[in-house]
Design an enzyme around this catalytic site. Sequence first.
Site, PDB file in Angstrom:
ATOM      1  N   ASP A 150      78.341  62.693  42.776  1.00  0.00           N
ATOM      2  CA  ASP A 150      79.493  62.003  43.346  1.00  0.00           C
ATOM      3  C   ASP A 150      80.612  62.992  43.667  1.00  0.00           C
ATOM      4  OD1 ASP A 150      81.054  59.438  43.840  1.00  0.00           O
ATOM      5  OD2 ASP A 150      82.334  60.463  42.393  1.00  0.00           O
ATOM      6  N   GLU A 164      76.893  63.521  47.824  1.00  0.00           N
ATOM      7  CA  GLU A 164      77.805  62.600  48.506  1.00  0.00           C
ATOM      8  C   GLU A 164      78.903  63.445  49.151  1.00  0.00           C
ATOM      9  OE1 GLU A 164      81.063  59.084  47.876  1.00  0.00           O
ATOM     10  OE2 GLU A 164      80.987  60.890  46.677  1.00  0.00           O
TER      11      GLU A 164
END
Length: 634
Positions: free
Chosen positions: A309, A364
């Site tokens: 993330d 991401e």
Amino acid sequence: RYSLFYNHLKNIEESEGGLDKFTKSYKTFGVNQLEDGGIYCKEWAPGAEAVFLAGDFNGWNPFSHPYKKLEYGKWELFIPPEDGHSPVPHGSKLKVVIRAQNGALLYRISPWARYVVRDEDKVNYDWVHWNPPQSYIHKNPSPKRLKSLRIYESHVGIASPEGKVASYKNFTHNVLPRIKDLGYNCVQLMAIMEHAYYASFGYQVTSFFAASSRYGTPDDLKEMIDVAHSMGITVLLDVVHSHASKNSEDGLNQFDGTDSCFFHSGYRGNHQLWDSRLFDYANWEVLRFLLSNLRMWIEDYRFDGFRFDGVTSMLYHHHGIGTGFSGDYNEYFGLHVDEDALCYLMLANHMINTLHPECITIAEDVSGMPALCRPVAEGGGGFDYRLAMAIPDKWIQIIKELKDEDWNMGNIVHTLTNRRYEEKYIAYAESHDQALVGDKTLAFRLMDAEMYTNMSVLMPLTPVIDRGIQLHKMIRLITHALGGESYLNFMGNEFGHPEWLDFPRIGNNESYHYARRQFNLTEDDLLRYKFLNAFDRDMNKLEERFGWLASPQAYVSEKHESNKVIAFERAGLIFIFNFHPYQSYVDYRVVAFKYKILLDSDAGEYGGHQRLDHNTEYFSEEYAHNYRPNSIMV
């Protein structure tokens, strides 16, 4: 970049005995049970004047068990066994007591704690020593590495129609069979790393080595992953190494009494938008902590890889705040790039590929950093996939800003095919980001308030519901087939889950009403949600059969603006989409050989109007069309 990576790797080999030993630190740091029944404890607290261990085992005496100071800010403690038994029983509460430089005594949870819980009447989490007499034993091997992923992005806590925090057990028995039936071969788990604030969606991590106790025990999670493996489902962890919660009582912040330790000090150590702490990736012990963290999740819990993330925030000193990316190479190379963070990501991928080559990693990143998904040996970031984050933004923009007759076919195709050569992308029409309160899912944007009143099959099919159902299917299929080398869906969105996602908080009176997934809607034969659910299942099953995600990029033979038609070839299949709001076509010529209909969004079982005969076989003729020698009339 490669030189920086290589120097780190060389230093690890020379000073730490190699990458294997360096990243096994999760077995020595924290509080660890020894085979003879004794306890070995180790911490890194460079700013501490003294370190002690206190807990139930010593009546919370803060000074009876002092640590011995080692080099480089490390501290260790050995507690001998008592009559062959552990002096720290399973389930007992502990705290590391830090004497700070100003003399204050700080009661902290070890950064390496494996299990933390919060009593209902308390605000902060407690560290609980997890050493059950019999730990869960995995029975099933991990699935073989997949050529392509059909990912079901999931959150354990909301995976129930009931207004409560759902459990690992519930996910094991009720959600995994659903995922398998829908044709997904991979589940990506959010909010597993312990986070004190439930409404953070798991992105404000407080205990990096602890599986969230709000859903159950570590063994419950291990069983859940084991059962997924028995179904042939790959399990990925949404790992948050881009930042950490500012909590100090039950988090990493100010662990040793200083504002640095694991983080940069001062302004550089704080994320201005997320209100969180930023890791110092140049620090040797931070690298040990984060790399060991990844290895623990793989080896103890049997995760098959990670979705990293906040990679964009890691890659740049500006963290992507107030910055746009056009693709110009000056945006990716220069002093604004955080080379230490990028080097950490290269080390992480190198470690995973070396020690566990079957594992998968996903970045991401919204910036489009070149070579992020190329091997480290080429100077790349080493990731296997990156998220195609421009695709959901494009669908939102189209639906929000344009009339149906103004949709631009060329622009849609460009967005779905605009990816870096030989870097794999995960396409998705929407993820958890679009489901959160303040935003809208595709279904809600398309059908809005009529979802509350007109989704019953007993009600007339209104134009809004009809348009919404058909576009929902078409958007997902064209994204699935044209947008990348893997596909992702957030739980519930496959059937057009109504409403938004909102966790209990003061602003909604701590309500769980929107913190749930109403899977029961698909089981009601009187509701139209079943049509979307069936289409999503059959779309995935068709990909499983023909493997278009693992095939080369599609050949787009047509993007006709006035007809609103897109046609392309991939994996031996012909995909034809008519996005015209009111015009159907007879004897429409497309590039093809002999073909038969395999999937039709207009079929009755998907809530369509059944305008096509599925028993008909279509044969091509030697009639050149769109630079192909053969074509067909459909």
